[in-house]
Write an enzyme that holds these catalytic residues in place. Structure first.
Site, PDB file in Angstrom:
ATOM      1  N   SER A  77       9.204   4.140 -20.639  1.00 27.80           N
ATOM      2  CA  SER A  77       9.491   2.730 -20.322  1.00 27.80           C
ATOM      3  C   SER A  77      10.367   2.517 -19.088  1.00 27.80           C
ATOM      4  CB  SER A  77      10.144   2.051 -21.524  1.00 27.80           C
ATOM      5  OG  SER A  77       9.173   1.761 -22.488  1.00 27.80           O
ATOM      6  N   LYS A  80       8.672   0.791 -16.306  1.00 33.85           N
ATOM      7  CA  LYS A  80       8.462  -0.668 -16.289  1.00 33.85           C
ATOM      8  C   LYS A  80       9.306  -1.329 -15.204  1.00 33.85           C
ATOM      9  CE  LYS A  80       7.433  -0.713 -21.258  1.00 33.85           C
ATOM     10  NZ  LYS A  80       8.007  -0.828 -22.610  1.00 33.85           N
ATOM     11  N   TYR A 256      15.980  -2.939 -25.003  1.00 34.03           N
ATOM     12  CA  TYR A 256      15.230  -3.577 -26.107  1.00 34.03           C
ATOM     13  C   TYR A 256      16.132  -4.338 -27.052  1.00 34.03           C
ATOM     14  CZ  TYR A 256      11.742  -0.711 -24.089  1.00 34.03           C
ATOM     15  OH  TYR A 256      10.914  -0.149 -23.184  1.00 34.03           O
ATOM     16  N   VAL A 274      11.290   6.196 -24.177  1.00 34.42           N
ATOM     17  CA  VAL A 274      11.271   6.962 -25.431  1.00 34.42           C
ATOM     18  C   VAL A 274      11.306   8.475 -25.245  1.00 34.42           C
ATOM     19  CG1 VAL A 274      10.228   5.289 -27.012  1.00 34.42           C
ATOM     20  CG2 VAL A 274       8.755   6.740 -25.609  1.00 34.42           C
TER      21      VAL A 274
HETATM   22  O1  DON Z   1       4.147   2.212 -24.583  1.00 33.59           O
HETATM   23  C1  DON Z   1       4.674   3.195 -25.106  1.00 33.59           C
HETATM   24  O2  DON Z   1       4.675   3.310 -26.305  1.00 33.59           O
HETATM   25  C2  DON Z   1       5.391   4.265 -24.283  1.00 33.59           C
HETATM   26  N1  DON Z   1       4.537   4.923 -23.417  1.00 33.59           N
HETATM   27  C3  DON Z   1       6.589   3.734 -23.594  1.00 33.59           C
HETATM   28  C4  DON Z   1       7.518   3.120 -24.577  1.00 33.59           C
HETATM   29  C5  DON Z   1       8.945   3.340 -24.297  1.00 33.59           C
HETATM   30  O3  DON Z   1       9.371   4.206 -23.579  1.00 33.59           O
HETATM   31  C6  DON Z   1       9.859   2.440 -25.045  1.00 33.59           C
HETATM   32  N2  DON Z   1      11.223   2.826 -24.766  1.00 33.59           N
HETATM   33  N3  DON Z   1      12.217   2.964 -25.172  1.00 33.59           N
END
Ligand code: DON
Length: 330
Positions: A77, A80, A256, A274
Site C-alpha cells: 500500500s 498508493k 488506515y 502489509v
Molecule cells: O490490496 C492489497 O490487499 C495489497 N496488495 C495492499 C494492501 C496493503 O498494503 C494494506 N496496507 N496496510
C-alpha cells in the site's frame, strides 16, 4: 551529525534503559511476536516476522541506518502514495479529485461498505483499495504497461534507479485478489474505473509488488518532507501542491483505521503497507534545539503486522523515535 544518544532524564520510566537507535530497534523487535506476516498474499507468508530495520535520511545527505535496513520488501500500500502523485502529475489534481475524494473512512483498507452506502459510490480516498484501484486506472497511458512505466519513471527520477517488480509476489496476489476484483467490478459499474477490471488489477497489483528497501522509501519521504524538492540534488521532482496534498492524505488516511491513533501518538505523515514497510517523514520545523530540525525521511521495515495491516514493531519504533526526538508536527 546529531548525537543519537539520549540522556538519562529522557528515559521512559519502567522501560529498558535504551541509549541508541540500535537498542531501540532491538527492543521494538521483540514486539514483532505479537503480530503476524500478511499470509493472505501467499508469497509473503514465509517472511521472517522478527526482522526490523530503519533508515533515516537528512537533507544534507546524512544516512542513519539500523537493524535490517537493507532487507528488500514489496511496497504494497505504500505504492498508493506514488500512484496518487503520478496520476495528479499526469492528469491534473482536479481530474483525479473528481474521481476520488480526500476523506478518511475509519474502515479497514479493503472495505467495500462505503461504496454502496454513499451514492454515487465515489471512493473516499486514494489510500484505501477502492480509491487506489481507481487511481491506478487513471495513470497516464493506454495499456497497463504504459501506466506502470509512468509510475516507475517517477520512482526512477526520485531514486536514481528503476526499482524492480517482484513477479512472484505479483503472481501470488493476482490469484487470490478476490476482494480487490469485487471492488474493481463495483467501481467499473459505477463508472469510476477507466480500465477494464483485469487491466486495472494488473496495474494495481504490479505497483504493490515493486521492490524496495528502507533506504529507498526514506529518500522519497525526504523529498516529500521538502515539498517535492530533492534537497540534495536541489531539483523540484514533485509539484509543491501535489506533495502537500499527498502529505495531508498520509496523515489522515495513511495508517488506515489507526490513522487517528498514529497522528495522536506519533504525529507525522506516514504510509504503511502489509508487507511491513512504513514510509514516514518529518517536515522542517521552526522549534529551536530539536533533533532533525531540517526534516528527514524515514523508512521502516518490520513484516509482522497488526490488526490494521501496519508493522507492529515498526509503529512501536516510530512512536519511540517521535517521543525521544520530539518529531511530532503538532
Ligand atoms: O490490496 C492489497 O490487499 C495489497 N496488495 C495492499 C494492501 C496493503 O498494503 C494494506 N496496507 N496496510
Amino acid at each position: 551529525m546529531f548525537d543519537m544518544t539520549i540522556n538519562q532524564e529522557s528515559q521512559p520510566s519502567g522501560c529498558l534503559q535504551m541509549n541508541s537507535l540500535d537498542e531501540w530497534v532491538a527492543y521494538c523487535r521483540s514486539f514483532a511476536a505479537e503480530g503476524k506476516c500478511a499470509d493472505y498474499i501467499p508469497a509473503l507468508a514465509n517472511t521472517n516476522p522478527s526482522e526490523l530495520g530503519v533508515c533515516i535520511i537528512r537533507p544534507d545527505g546524512t544516512v542513519i541506518k539500523s537493524g535490517d535496513w537493507n532487507a528488500f520488501f514489496t511496497l504494497q500500500s505504500i505504492s498508493k502514495v506514488f500512484s496518487f502523485m503520478a496520476a495528479c502529475i499526469g492528469r491534473g489534481i482536479s481530474y483525479v479529485l473528481e474521481r476520488v475524494d480526500v476523506e478518511p473512512t475509519g474502515d479497514p483498507f479493503n472495505s467495500i461498505i462505503r461504496l454502496e452506502m454513499h451514492k454515487p459510490g465515489k471512493p473516499f480516498n486514494p489510500m484505501i483499495n477502492a480509491g487506489a484501484i481507481t487511481v491506478s486506472s487513471l495513470l497516464p497511458g493506454e495499456s497497463p504497461q504504459d501506466k506502470l512505466d509512468f509510475l516507475l519513471k517517477l520512482l526512477e527520477n526520485m531514486l536514481g534507479k528503476r526499482p524492480a517488480i517482484n513477479e512472484e509476489v505479483f503472481r501470488s496476489e493476482w490469484k487470490t485478489a478476490h476482494r480487490n476484483r469485487a471492488l474493481a467490478y463495483y467501481l467499473k459499474e459505477t463508472g469510476y474505473l477507466e480500465l477494464e477490471v483485469e487491466d486495472a488489477l494488473e496495474v494495481y497489483l504490479k505497483q504493490c509488488s515493486i521492490q524496495v528497501n528502507s533506504e529507498d522509501i526514506a529518500m522519497i519521504g525526504l523529498i516529500l518532507a521538502h515539498d517535492g524538492c530533492h534537497p540534495i540534488r536541489k531539483e523540484q521532482l514533485i509539484p509543491k501542491e501535489v506533495a502537500r496534498l499527498t502529505k495531508s492524505l498520509m496523515l489522515t488516511c495513511g495508517m488506515y483505521n489507526s490513522s487517528g491513533k498514529f497522528a495522536a501518538f506519533v504525529g507525522i505523515p506516514a504510509k504503511s503497507g502489509v508487507s511491513g514497510g512504513i514510509m514516514a517523514l518529518v517536515p522542517p520545523r521552526n522549534r529551536n534545539e530539536v533533533p532533525f530540525q531540517d526534516g528527514c525521511g524515514i523508512g521502516i521495515y518490520g513484516p509482522a503486522i497488526d490488526e490494521y495491516g501496519n508493522s507492529l514493531a515498526g509503529v512501536m519504533l516510530l512512536r519511540h523515535m517521535a517521543e525521544k526526538w520530539d518529531l511530532s508536527i503538532f
